[in-house]
Design a protein around this motif. Structure first.
Motif, PDB file in Angstrom:
ATOM      1  N   ARG A 216       4.785   5.461   2.409  1.00 31.19           N
ATOM      2  CA  ARG A 216       4.857   6.801   3.008  1.00 31.19           C
ATOM      3  C   ARG A 216       5.409   6.721   4.434  1.00 31.19           C
ATOM      4  O   ARG A 216       6.337   7.442   4.809  1.00 31.19           O
ATOM      5  CB  ARG A 216       3.468   7.457   3.074  1.00 31.19           C
ATOM      6  CG  ARG A 216       2.898   7.942   1.790  1.00 31.19           C
ATOM      7  CD  ARG A 216       3.261   9.440   1.488  1.00 31.19           C
ATOM      8  NE  ARG A 216       3.658   9.531   0.110  1.00 31.19           N
ATOM      9  CZ  ARG A 216       4.894   9.780  -0.284  1.00 31.19           C
ATOM     10  NH1 ARG A 216       5.858  10.040   0.561  1.00 31.19           N
ATOM     11  NH2 ARG A 216       5.201   9.825  -1.554  1.00 31.19           N
ATOM     12  N   GLU A 217       4.811   5.810   5.208  1.00 27.12           N
ATOM     13  CA  GLU A 217       5.195   5.675   6.609  1.00 27.12           C
ATOM     14  C   GLU A 217       6.676   5.339   6.764  1.00 27.12           C
ATOM     15  O   GLU A 217       7.398   5.924   7.570  1.00 27.12           O
ATOM     16  CB  GLU A 217       4.331   4.595   7.275  1.00 27.12           C
ATOM     17  CG  GLU A 217       4.696   4.259   8.694  1.00 27.12           C
ATOM     18  CD  GLU A 217       4.648   5.458   9.642  1.00 27.12           C
ATOM     19  OE1 GLU A 217       4.022   6.465   9.286  1.00 27.12           O
ATOM     20  OE2 GLU A 217       5.278   5.374  10.720  1.00 27.12           O
TER      21      GLU A 217
ATOM     22  N   SER B   9       0.826  -1.211   0.000  1.00 27.61           N
ATOM     23  CA  SER B   9       0.000   0.000   0.000  1.00 27.61           C
ATOM     24  C   SER B   9       0.858   1.258   0.000  1.00 27.61           C
ATOM     25  O   SER B   9       1.984   1.264   0.510  1.00 27.61           O
ATOM     26  CB  SER B   9      -0.881   0.013   1.256  1.00 27.61           C
ATOM     27  OG  SER B   9      -0.067   0.287   2.375  1.00 27.61           O
ATOM     28  N   GLU B  10       0.303   2.317  -0.556  1.00 27.19           N
ATOM     29  CA  GLU B  10       0.970   3.611  -0.593  1.00 27.19           C
ATOM     30  C   GLU B  10       1.277   4.079   0.826  1.00 27.19           C
ATOM     31  O   GLU B  10       2.330   4.655   1.080  1.00 27.19           O
ATOM     32  CB  GLU B  10       0.066   4.632  -1.297  1.00 27.19           C
ATOM     33  CG  GLU B  10       0.590   6.050  -1.329  1.00 27.19           C
ATOM     34  CD  GLU B  10       1.744   6.268  -2.302  1.00 27.19           C
ATOM     35  OE1 GLU B  10       2.010   5.382  -3.145  1.00 27.19           O
ATOM     36  OE2 GLU B  10       2.416   7.315  -2.196  1.00 27.19           O
ATOM     37  N   SER B  11       0.349   3.805   1.766  1.00 27.09           N
ATOM     38  CA  SER B  11       0.543   4.307   3.126  1.00 27.09           C
ATOM     39  C   SER B  11       1.761   3.677   3.800  1.00 27.09           C
ATOM     40  O   SER B  11       2.523   4.348   4.496  1.00 27.09           O
ATOM     41  CB  SER B  11      -0.707   4.045   3.972  1.00 27.09           C
ATOM     42  OG  SER B  11      -0.945   2.661   4.022  1.00 27.09           O
ATOM     43  N   GLU B  12       1.935   2.381   3.524  1.00 25.40           N
ATOM     44  CA  GLU B  12       3.117   1.739   4.095  1.00 25.40           C
ATOM     45  C   GLU B  12       4.378   2.412   3.583  1.00 25.40           C
ATOM     46  O   GLU B  12       5.332   2.665   4.339  1.00 25.40           O
ATOM     47  CB  GLU B  12       3.160   0.259   3.683  1.00 25.40           C
ATOM     48  CG  GLU B  12       2.437  -0.683   4.623  1.00 25.40           C
ATOM     49  CD  GLU B  12       2.561  -2.122   4.142  1.00 25.40           C
ATOM     50  OE1 GLU B  12       3.653  -2.722   4.297  1.00 25.40           O
ATOM     51  OE2 GLU B  12       1.566  -2.625   3.555  1.00 25.40           O
TER      52      GLU B  12
END
Ligand SMILES: Nc1ncnc2c1ncn2[C@@H]1O[C@H](COP(=O)(O)OP(=O)(O)OP(=O)(O)O)[C@@H](O)[C@H]1O
Ligand SMILES: Nc1ncnc2c1ncn2[C@@H]1O[C@H](COP(=O)(O)OP(=O)(O)OP(=O)(O)O)[C@@H](O)[C@H]1O
Ligand SMILES: Nc1ncnc2c1ncn2[C@@H]1O[C@H](COP(=O)(O)OP(=O)(O)OP(=O)(O)O)[C@@H](O)[C@H]1O
Ligand SMILES: Nc1ncnc2c1ncn2[C@@H]1O[C@H](COP(=O)(O)OP(=O)(O)OP(=O)(O)O)[C@@H](O)[C@H]1O
Ligand SMILES: Nc1ncnc2c1ncn2[C@@H]1O[C@H](COP(=O)(O)OP(=O)(O)OP(=O)(O)O)[C@@H](O)[C@H]1O
Ligand SMILES: Nc1ncnc2c1ncn2[C@@H]1O[C@H](COP(=O)(O)OP(=O)(O)OP(=O)(O)O)[C@@H](O)[C@H]1O
Ligand SMILES: [Mg+2]
Ligand SMILES: [Mg+2]
Ligand SMILES: [Mg+2]
Ligand SMILES: [Mg+2]
Ligand SMILES: [Mg+2]
Ligand SMILES: [Mg+2]
Lengths: 269, 269, 269, 269, 269, 269
Positions: free
Chosen positions: B214-215, B209-212
């Motif tokens: 980013r994080e 995922s994009e969020s992973e």
């Protein structure tokens, strides 16, 4: 399927089962949770080789003090991989070889591995393979160069290879250029506190009675040896003994059952 | 015409297409505009060899950290030249060779190239060809002298040759006398800031995922890694990792999808 | 008469005309009056050998930076001597030779020369003939000793020999014991000021227009490069480039006619 | 039973009885209780090899000054083991051997031992086997590596081996890497006080009369030599002489019976 | 009688007259009374060998700067001895010899000499025979040991031998152990003041007119070169040139008669 | 009986009488009482070997300055032993031998000696046997190791051996490890005062008249040379000359009878 392929391949270039079993026969005493973790890490690398498309070759260094159990870990991980090709490159089997013969034996093992879809090679004791000696930092540069190239070399298309090397060279690993060719390195720990020692002593049943064991540990403790991991960080008297040496000391102590505790302690100082 | 000459020559001494393709198969991730420039410079040198009357021989050194992608760049430039003779001199294919055999193999490749009107030779990994080791600065002087003469030697009348060599020897290149034989040198950069890292991570799709993603980048950033080229000049915590090593780290992290970000970060510190 | 003797001798042991012509084919750009003087000095030595009764052997060392034109000068002087025996001993023709083979090839050339009444031998690139490397000051002592004896040895009665050796070894010439065996030494200068550079640039016609040339020189001048010989003695920014390297830089610059000046300047810094 | 097995094995690969007996024929003078303890320790190791399941291989180093009796102790322990295979690897029997021949002879002895269920190998004088010389710390690395591997190598299944090595290398044992391959080490002491000397002198009957003996000891005592173990710790004048040297001195003194005491004293200063 | 013996011996193992004559053909310019004394000393040693019963072997070292005339002196003394066996061991005749071949050639000459009742051997240029190089003080130890033994070895009963060795090794003669094997040593001086230079210049007739000679000497004198032996001890500007180099300089100067004086002076600074 | 055994043995492996006689033919001048003592000590060692049951092998080192007479002493002691086997191992007879040939010749002599009940071996000039050179402390380690083992090795049962070695290595004897293998060492002194010189001069009759001798000694005395042993301990001007060198100087001086005294003095300063 996979297991069938395995069957077919074996006769062709033989996974040297006996050799491996001989190395691992004495088993691993889990004197610390770290011991378990090493084997778990090993499994991860086995999986990576078996599955990742981008890394058909993974090389891992097991380093630690002499006698800390490096060889037995490498062999156990190799054995548990169940890959069709598993071989140990060991100085024990190269006694009296000329430099050229060593190189040729090492090279042959790698080339043989390329015939199997999945292979593990244990490169045992880099220091002995290199004819390393601290006095004058002498070593065989020809063997070194061969290992540097072979460990880094990608297997041919469709072949996958895990290289597990062991070494007690410490920082010289960097000077020799090995650090560039390993994808990861695992530290094999010595026995470093009395909690670990106790696990080992119980496991090998050195003492006839619980009281003898207790008394010995008590004396070692009052002598200043660290009792647990946290004490081991700033010990009064450090305990740093490879499991192999420790097991040897225990066997000597066992010869004189009446004074086993005393013998054990003498040897640990 | 040219392409016809090419056809005729190939069978005679074979442009080793497979060999080259194997090297370049994993492709080049353009994580920075510099990457593109290296390939452009390569083309200029190819043109110079093909056209300039006065420089029938041009030699270029690609230097950079281990695993920074030197070999893949040299091979790609060689491949894109479309010269009829393209060969790689690689330590991978000289394992177990004696010094004399190495010299003879290297010399043969140069002599073969003189039969083609236009040739590229990739001399891969000077350090391994020389059996170089930092410990005691040992190396094969005979191979060194052979390379010094061959790289500097003008091809016979009517023949043109581009030599692309790779090395991670850094300043030792000068001590060894190589600096005199190269007409130019190209620096191959490591991944040195999070901007570049992000390009690579997206390209290989490590995270689900994009969020992973980013994080992970956010955490690396707050740990002090430089976020862009200008921060990379005076980093709190420098990021200097060869693309080859980085791709290997990523594959290891991929084995445990649930904690891929964590694994990646551990490996980068 | 002499020329007849010449005719007869040639077939017997061949003045290697082609070899020499190949070396001198690109000609000498007279970017300074010193260039002319070197060739004049060469002629004096040729005459001395041909005429003086007391010095049937004269040996001259041409030394200078790498790429300063040493080989082309030695070959030109040799060629202009019109002696019946003219040979070049060059590392280019000894690639892959063992130490013993090198020594034998060198010795043979000297022995062959003794069959001609008048001979010139160019001993090209002492550093490469010796397998010299700065790292550890390694070299072949056997080749060194052979050269020391052969260069100093008087030819047999009635034979005359001029030895022209080239080297970029600088002071190491003395350490190696060569200074005792040469009767004289000639310094080959690099391009060291913009006046000389201009002569070269005009000669090779790098720029399409006079204004481009002017502009480039102006920029180099304002950057601090010395404009003439006297400024070169205490330069703000020294210009010290061998003519060979300079010609190579020029050819690279020529690949991008639109930015040739810029490319040239980049390479000179 | 055991003794029968012994009978059968001997003819096959011969325990070299003569060789051993030659070494031990002059006997051991028990000039101190330590002497007895060394032999007792030896017996413990013999038992450990014979009985312990976990340590089929035990290796022990006997170290001490030159001539302190290391060889005779190792041979005596080996002889008393009554193991069916007992061999001495001695430099005396390798005079004029090439490095390769030495390695082959050493390796053969170990391989032969693997044919016997119980074996002792005396590796005599590591320093001479290694061609060790203090000047420049020169030694044969190939022999060193062979010994390091062979001494550490586990015998094949069902075979047991005791290795007894002797050395006067002192701390160099560690530098050479031997300390890792020995399970234990025994210090062989020199004669270090007059009490011990007296035992030796009586045993070999140098003096014709008790008064001569008394007088000599008195003079040595008043010269400052330590009279007993406690004085030997902080001696005015240290007495440190190997038993072998001492016995040789005594024999020289014996040649002039009238001045034997004087000769003995001269030699001890 | 003696001369008859000489006649008979010569055919058997040949005094190499030609070889010697070639060396001495250019003669000796007596630029100083020392020159004469060297030859007189030589005669004394010749007589000693011929007559003294107790010294059937005498060995003399001639040492001096490169080109000071060592070889011509040794050869002249040898020639004037009129001994039936006279040989030169010279590096000029050993070009390309392996170490073993050199040793064998040197040994053969000594063994041959033992067949003649009276012999002289000139061992020319110890430094070249030894493959000596200052860089790293490298040399052939095997040749050195051969020379040390042969020069010191007494010839067989009834044979007498004079050894004349030449060297420019200076103090290294001692380090190499040669000082022990020579009975005496003679220093060969360079040209060190203008008085000596004048004798040489007149002898070789460099200048067409007396005034040119005078003028040149005057200029050299006013430049600070010492005019005589006493000034040479504390010179403003030292003059230290081997006669061989000086004669070579003169021949170069002779090529330009009009500026011979100038050329000579340039070369002397 | 003994002398008969001697007769029988000799033909078998020949005591090389000639060789020994050649060495001792010039005799020993007893210029000091020490000279006599050396020979007496020699006899004691001969007796010890012949009689003592416990020391069938005795090894003695004769050390002293070059030319102090070491070889003649060793040969004289050997000759006077009248043992049936007497051999000299001398570098003079090993010129041109390879390392392996030297080792084989040395070993053969020892093995041959084991066939005789009583043997003496003179190991002459350890420094030359070892190819020792001070420059870089180079030597043959293989020859060294062979000598260390052979000199220390006990002869087979019933055989007795005296080893007499000579050396001018001084303290290097210890560094090389020789000190451990010799049972005793004898110092051979140089001529160190005028009293000793006088004995020598009279013995060789350099001067025609007593007055010349007196005058020469007077001048040497007033120059500061020590007149007797006590002055020699703190000399104004030390006199330290080997007897061999001294005899050589005397023979040179003898060539000019009129100025013999002067020549002698010049050489002694
Ligand atoms: N926790 C443990 N870890 C490792 N080895 C163990 C452990 N418990 C028991 N052992 C035993 O200890 C021995 C370890 O020996 P091993 O040869 O593997 O050590 P090593 O580090 O390779 O030694 P070396 O430095 O000599 O090569 C083996 O016999 C093994 O069976
Ligand atoms: N931008 C990039 N530059 C270079 N290589 C890249 C890039 N992107 C992806 N790669 C991949 O990274 C790897 C670089 O490996 P390569 O063997 O060329 O490095 P190297 O510098 O030659 O390493 P070594 O120092 O081990 O010789 C290749 O597999 C290549 O396909
Ligand atoms: N004035 C000049 N002097 C010398 N060479 C010149 C001059 N002008 C043009 N050239 C050209 O420059 C080149 C000089 O190369 P050359 O091989 O002689 O140099 P080098 O000093 O021998 O180099 P290296 O140190 O590599 O041996 C030749 O191609 C020659 O034709
Ligand atoms: N207490 C003793 N301990 C040892 N040796 C003794 C003792 N008493 C007598 N001996 C005798 O002393 C000699 C010791 O010699 P040995 O060769 O064993 O010494 P070593 O230490 O091996 O000498 P090296 O350093 O030369 O190898 C033997 O001859 C032995 O018989
Ligand atoms: N007074 C002189 N002494 C010596 N040589 C002289 C003298 N006068 C003239 N010569 C000539 O000078 C030359 C000296 O050369 P020679 O080879 O003997 O010198 P060298 O010291 O042996 O040189 P190298 O150090 O190169 O061996 C000879 O050609 C000799 O004829
Ligand atoms: N008192 C003496 N001692 C020794 N030699 C003497 C004595 N008197 C005369 N000589 C003679 O002196 C010479 C000594 O030479 P010898 O070769 O023995 O010396 P060396 O010490 O072995 O020399 P080197 O160091 O060269 O081997 C012999 O010729 C011997 O005859
Ligand atoms: Mg191991
Ligand atoms: Mg690469
Ligand atoms: Mg050149
Ligand atoms: Mg021993
Ligand atoms: Mg000479
Ligand atoms: Mg001697």
């Amino acid at each position: 399927d996979f297991s069938q392929a395995l069957e077919e391949i074996k006769p062709a270039y033989g996974a040297s089962e006996e050799e491996i079993q001989e190395v691992i026969q004495n088993g691993i005493i889990e004197f610390d949770s770290e011991i378990h973790e090493i084997l778990e890490k090993g499994k991860l690398f086995v999986n990576q080789v078996a599955k990742s498309e981008r890394t058909p070759r993974v090389s891992v260094l097991l380093n630690g003090l002499p006698g800390s159990g490096k060889t037995v870990f490498a062999a156990t991980i190799a054995w548990q991989s169940q890959f069709p090709f598993v071989k140990i490159i060991s100085p024990d089997r190269m006694v009296g070889f000329s430099e050229a013969q060593k190189i040729s034996a090492i090279t042959k093992t790698f080339n043989d591995s390329y015939k199997s879809p999945l292979s593990v090679i244990v490169v045992d004791s880099l220091e002995r393979l290199l004819d390393w000696t601290y006095l004058g930092s002498r070593f065989s540069n020809a063997v070194l160069q061969t290992l540097l190239v072979l460990i880094a070399r990608k297997p041919p298309k469709g072949r996958r290879l895990l290289v597990l090397a062991t070494s007690s060279l410490g920082q010289h690993i960097v000077d020799l250029g090995f650090s560039e060719v390993f994808d990861a390195s695992i530290k094999v720990p010595p026995v470093s506190h009395l909690g670990q020692l106790e696990v080992v002593l119980r496991s090998v049943e050195l003492f006839a009675s619980e009281s003898e064991l207790r008394e010995t540990l008590r004396q070692l403790s009052s002598a200043g040896f660290p009792r647990n991991a946290s004490e081991a960080e700033t010990p009064t008297l450090p305990l740093l003994v490879g499991i192999k040496k420790l097991l040897s000391i225990i066997e000597m102590a066992r010869q004189e059952p009446e004074s086993a505790g005393q013998r054990l302690m003498n040897a640990l100082f």
